[in-house]
Design a protein around this motif. Sequence first.
Motif, PDB file in Angstrom:
ATOM      1  N   GLN B 143       0.504  -1.345  -0.230  1.00  0.00           N
ATOM      2  CA  GLN B 143       0.069   0.095  -0.044  1.00  0.00           C
ATOM      3  C   GLN B 143       0.833   1.005  -0.299  1.00  0.00           C
ATOM      4  O   GLN B 143       0.222   2.205  -0.413  1.00  0.00           O
ATOM      5  CB  GLN B 143      -0.853   0.158   1.562  1.00  0.00           C
ATOM      6  N   ARG B 144       2.156   0.974   0.536  1.00  0.00           N
ATOM      7  CA  ARG B 144       2.465   1.977   1.170  1.00  0.00           C
ATOM      8  C   ARG B 144       3.518   2.864  -0.312  1.00  0.00           C
ATOM      9  O   ARG B 144       3.091   4.011  -0.762  1.00  0.00           O
ATOM     10  CB  ARG B 144       3.987   2.124   1.830  1.00  0.00           C
ATOM     11  N   GLU B 145       4.241   1.421  -1.427  1.00  0.00           N
ATOM     12  CA  GLU B 145       4.811   2.137  -2.555  1.00  0.00           C
ATOM     13  C   GLU B 145       4.280   2.113  -3.374  1.00  0.00           C
ATOM     14  O   GLU B 145       4.135   3.226  -4.339  1.00  0.00           O
ATOM     15  CB  GLU B 145       5.848   0.473  -2.770  1.00  0.00           C
ATOM     16  N   THR B 146       2.314   2.181  -3.441  1.00  0.00           N
ATOM     17  CA  THR B 146       1.509   2.230  -4.354  1.00  0.00           C
ATOM     18  C   THR B 146       1.163   3.525  -3.927  1.00  0.00           C
ATOM     19  O   THR B 146       1.101   4.404  -5.349  1.00  0.00           O
ATOM     20  CB  THR B 146      -0.167   1.191  -4.213  1.00  0.00           C
ATOM     21  N   PHE B 147       0.928   3.805  -2.769  1.00  0.00           N
ATOM     22  CA  PHE B 147       0.906   5.392  -2.543  1.00  0.00           C
ATOM     23  C   PHE B 147       1.334   6.482  -3.271  1.00  0.00           C
ATOM     24  O   PHE B 147       0.882   6.929  -3.752  1.00  0.00           O
ATOM     25  CB  PHE B 147       0.605   5.756  -1.053  1.00  0.00           C
ATOM     26  N   CYS B 148       3.063   6.297  -3.147  1.00  0.00           N
ATOM     27  CA  CYS B 148       3.672   6.862  -3.004  1.00  0.00           C
ATOM     28  C   CYS B 148       4.313   6.986  -4.525  1.00  0.00           C
ATOM     29  O   CYS B 148       4.676   7.851  -5.071  1.00  0.00           O
ATOM     30  CB  CYS B 148       4.885   6.586  -2.649  1.00  0.00           C
ATOM     31  N   LEU B 149       4.083   5.903  -5.149  1.00  0.00           N
ATOM     32  CA  LEU B 149       4.137   5.772  -7.048  1.00  0.00           C
ATOM     33  C   LEU B 149       3.573   6.584  -7.413  1.00  0.00           C
ATOM     34  O   LEU B 149       3.478   7.330  -8.510  1.00  0.00           O
ATOM     35  CB  LEU B 149       3.736   4.758  -7.348  1.00  0.00           C
ATOM     36  N   ARG B 150       1.670   6.158  -6.903  1.00  0.00           N
ATOM     37  CA  ARG B 150       1.101   7.126  -7.551  1.00  0.00           C
ATOM     38  C   ARG B 150       0.956   8.908  -7.286  1.00  0.00           C
ATOM     39  O   ARG B 150       0.600   9.438  -8.354  1.00  0.00           O
ATOM     40  CB  ARG B 150      -0.845   7.038  -6.943  1.00  0.00           C
ATOM     41  N   TYR B 151       0.750   9.096  -5.993  1.00  0.00           N
ATOM     42  CA  TYR B 151       0.849  10.013  -5.405  1.00  0.00           C
ATOM     43  C   TYR B 151       2.076  11.211  -5.607  1.00  0.00           C
ATOM     44  O   TYR B 151       1.760  12.506  -6.223  1.00  0.00           O
ATOM     45  CB  TYR B 151       0.611  10.371  -3.524  1.00  0.00           C
ATOM     46  N   PHE B 152       2.823  11.079  -4.470  1.00  0.00           N
ATOM     47  CA  PHE B 152       4.208  11.745  -5.122  1.00  0.00           C
ATOM     48  C   PHE B 152       5.137  11.773  -6.400  1.00  0.00           C
ATOM     49  O   PHE B 152       4.228  12.140  -6.937  1.00  0.00           O
ATOM     50  CB  PHE B 152       5.118  10.907  -4.482  1.00  0.00           C
ATOM     51  N   GLU B 154       3.615  10.618  -9.726  1.00  0.00           N
ATOM     52  CA  GLU B 154       2.081  10.937 -10.510  1.00  0.00           C
ATOM     53  C   GLU B 154       2.252  10.256 -11.287  1.00  0.00           C
ATOM     54  O   GLU B 154       2.082  10.374 -12.933  1.00  0.00           O
ATOM     55  CB  GLU B 154       2.521  12.149 -10.975  1.00  0.00           C
ATOM     56  N   LEU B 155       2.357   8.429 -10.938  1.00  0.00           N
ATOM     57  CA  LEU B 155       2.747   7.203 -12.474  1.00  0.00           C
ATOM     58  C   LEU B 155       1.100   7.058 -12.266  1.00  0.00           C
ATOM     59  O   LEU B 155       0.452   7.316 -11.616  1.00  0.00           O
ATOM     60  CB  LEU B 155       3.071   6.327 -12.059  1.00  0.00           C
ATOM     61  N   SER B 156       0.991   6.554 -13.511  1.00  0.00           N
ATOM     62  CA  SER B 156      -0.112   5.863 -13.518  1.00  0.00           C
ATOM     63  C   SER B 156      -0.725   4.490 -13.333  1.00  0.00           C
ATOM     64  O   SER B 156       0.666   3.858 -13.107  1.00  0.00           O
ATOM     65  CB  SER B 156      -1.170   5.604 -15.078  1.00  0.00           C
ATOM     66  N   TYR B 157      -2.045   3.666 -13.025  1.00  0.00           N
ATOM     67  CA  TYR B 157      -1.624   2.898 -12.312  1.00  0.00           C
ATOM     68  C   TYR B 157      -1.451   1.717 -13.535  1.00  0.00           C
ATOM     69  O   TYR B 157      -0.138   0.534 -13.341  1.00  0.00           O
ATOM     70  CB  TYR B 157      -3.144   2.205 -12.735  1.00  0.00           C
ATOM     71  N   GLU B 158      -1.202   1.946 -14.729  1.00  0.00           N
ATOM     72  CA  GLU B 158      -1.104   0.690 -16.081  1.00  0.00           C
ATOM     73  C   GLU B 158       0.874   1.413 -15.390  1.00  0.00           C
ATOM     74  O   GLU B 158       1.736  -0.093 -15.830  1.00  0.00           O
ATOM     75  CB  GLU B 158      -0.901   1.102 -17.441  1.00  0.00           C
ATOM     76  N   VAL B 168      -3.650  -3.852 -11.858  1.00  0.00           N
ATOM     77  CA  VAL B 168      -4.346  -3.170 -12.493  1.00  0.00           C
ATOM     78  C   VAL B 168      -5.075  -3.179 -10.696  1.00  0.00           C
ATOM     79  O   VAL B 168      -5.981  -1.759 -10.043  1.00  0.00           O
ATOM     80  CB  VAL B 168      -4.466  -2.219 -13.582  1.00  0.00           C
ATOM     81  N   GLY B 169      -6.322  -3.746 -11.076  1.00  0.00           N
ATOM     82  CA  GLY B 169      -6.935  -3.794  -9.693  1.00  0.00           C
ATOM     83  C   GLY B 169      -6.813  -3.487  -8.522  1.00  0.00           C
ATOM     84  O   GLY B 169      -7.233  -3.145  -7.877  1.00  0.00           O
ATOM     85  N   TYR B 175      -4.244   1.377  -3.384  1.00  0.00           N
ATOM     86  CA  TYR B 175      -3.934   3.235  -3.161  1.00  0.00           C
ATOM     87  C   TYR B 175      -5.601   3.847  -2.472  1.00  0.00           C
ATOM     88  O   TYR B 175      -4.834   3.871  -1.612  1.00  0.00           O
ATOM     89  CB  TYR B 175      -3.823   3.151  -4.659  1.00  0.00           C
ATOM     90  N   HIS B 176      -6.187   3.131  -2.412  1.00  0.00           N
ATOM     91  CA  HIS B 176      -7.263   3.568  -1.886  1.00  0.00           C
ATOM     92  C   HIS B 176      -7.357   3.695  -0.200  1.00  0.00           C
ATOM     93  O   HIS B 176      -7.642   4.199   0.288  1.00  0.00           O
ATOM     94  CB  HIS B 176      -8.942   2.814  -2.095  1.00  0.00           C
ATOM     95  N   HIS B 177      -6.979   1.959  -0.111  1.00  0.00           N
ATOM     96  CA  HIS B 177      -6.872   1.637   1.580  1.00  0.00           C
ATOM     97  C   HIS B 177      -5.477   2.945   2.073  1.00  0.00           C
ATOM     98  O   HIS B 177      -6.208   3.285   3.206  1.00  0.00           O
ATOM     99  CB  HIS B 177      -6.120  -0.383   1.330  1.00  0.00           C
ATOM    100  N   ALA B 178      -5.351   2.903   1.507  1.00  0.00           N
ATOM    101  CA  ALA B 178      -3.579   3.556   1.930  1.00  0.00           C
ATOM    102  C   ALA B 178      -4.221   5.378   2.003  1.00  0.00           C
ATOM    103  O   ALA B 178      -3.716   5.708   3.091  1.00  0.00           O
ATOM    104  CB  ALA B 178      -2.406   3.346   0.188  1.00  0.00           C
ATOM    105  N   VAL B 179      -4.623   5.621   0.928  1.00  0.00           N
ATOM    106  CA  VAL B 179      -5.504   7.055   1.417  1.00  0.00           C
ATOM    107  C   VAL B 179      -6.057   6.960   2.500  1.00  0.00           C
ATOM    108  O   VAL B 179      -6.604   7.881   3.646  1.00  0.00           O
ATOM    109  CB  VAL B 179      -6.015   7.356   0.176  1.00  0.00           C
ATOM    110  N   LYS B 180      -7.115   5.913   2.784  1.00  0.00           N
ATOM    111  CA  LYS B 180      -7.952   6.460   4.131  1.00  0.00           C
ATOM    112  C   LYS B 180      -7.451   5.909   5.151  1.00  0.00           C
ATOM    113  O   LYS B 180      -8.109   6.867   6.112  1.00  0.00           O
ATOM    114  CB  LYS B 180      -9.009   5.224   3.967  1.00  0.00           C
ATOM    115  N   LYS B 181      -6.457   5.185   5.608  1.00  0.00           N
ATOM    116  CA  LYS B 181      -6.143   5.052   6.581  1.00  0.00           C
ATOM    117  C   LYS B 181      -4.805   6.597   7.102  1.00  0.00           C
ATOM    118  O   LYS B 181      -4.709   6.717   8.186  1.00  0.00           O
ATOM    119  CB  LYS B 181      -4.262   4.210   6.206  1.00  0.00           C
ATOM    120  N   LEU B 182      -4.352   6.816   6.149  1.00  0.00           N
ATOM    121  CA  LEU B 182      -3.671   8.063   5.934  1.00  0.00           C
ATOM    122  C   LEU B 182      -4.207   9.111   6.396  1.00  0.00           C
ATOM    123  O   LEU B 182      -4.284   9.560   6.738  1.00  0.00           O
ATOM    124  CB  LEU B 182      -2.772   8.207   4.900  1.00  0.00           C
TER     125      LEU B 182
END
Lengths: 174, 200
Positions: B143-152, B154-158, B168-169, B175-182
């Motif tokens: 979750q951490r790595e997915t959140f950082c790659l997406r949020y900071f 700015e990479l696409s899910y692909e 991707v699913g 990502y959603h779990h990470a955002v909620k927890k943060l």
Amino acid sequence: MDEQELRDDLRIIESAFDRTAYQASIDRATRTLSVDVLARMQQRRRFPAWKVLAAALPVAAAVVVLIAPWTSTPPSVQTTPSPSVASATVPDAPAISSIPSVSTTPGASVRKAARNTPRASAAVTDEQLLSEMYGEQFVNGLSASIQEDQPTMFELTSQDLRLLSMSVNNEDAF
Amino acid sequence: MSTYPLTLDTDARILEEFKRGSRERAATAFVRRNQRFVYSVALRQLNSPEDAQDASQEVFIRALQSIDGFKGESALQTWLYRITINVCSNMRRKKKLQSWFRIGNHEDEREVAGSHVSPEQHVLNLDFHSRLATFLEALPEKQRETFCLRYFDELSYEEISDMVGTSVGALKANYHHAVKKLAVMIKDTDLYDQWREDHG
């Protein structure tokens, strides 16, 4: 989680972690990265691993040489007694019979035989050589004069010296 | 006659420049184009700006040494991400070994344990990266790595999917779990109250 909920949560996260500020701080940290990377690559090209290793080897060898006497175990005491002087074997001198026979023909064959003769039989050979060269009578006379402790023909008298100096000064005197 | 690329703003142009022989120009463009991403990943992996600097340099040196063998089966960024993860895990292993030999040198831990401030207040006292690291450490690794790659980054899910090898699913769920927890963690700190005051 619906999209609206996600957007709300993201706004909360952005309040704590401003993406722009984060990226600006990363940019500051990596300002000189390309220069540093190229400099390190040049340095590695100039001093490749094998060169560094080659330079370090003499130092390592010196360290080993210095440390080795302190780290190595003392040699074990030899229990085998050293050979005594009495039991020391001295190679036997070749027997007279083993001396190669000397040809009576004077010349190269005699000298060659003399050269090949072992040192232990040198006296015999000298005597034979002398008798070959000057005759048996001369050798007998020489050995008799040595035994009688009489002056030999090699002890020069004043007259001999005078004759010798004359011969040096004037070869025609003879 | 082939055209000379004036700006090396794509992976393809950078690779073409390497093949052309202008290696220094291509290397500079390659590093500048990817330095933010590589350093950012290294910083998250190592939690130390100095270590992240060292790791980033090592990553680019390794990449430049083997760029001629890059076949283009994946994006350059994906390739760099894998090198970065390898270099960082090697550095972590090395540091772990070094710290194992430095027994009793835990001043930082003692400082936090001995202080009488609450964990929330302690978080407030730290600078941006340390604060970020403290929150992110509470998340599971994926979750951490997915959140950082997406949020900071700015990479696409692909793009993330290519890098980490997850569907991707699954990435969306992470990502959603990470955002909620943060968001929950941030709401529990004074930081959120301060932000609400600032924004009316």
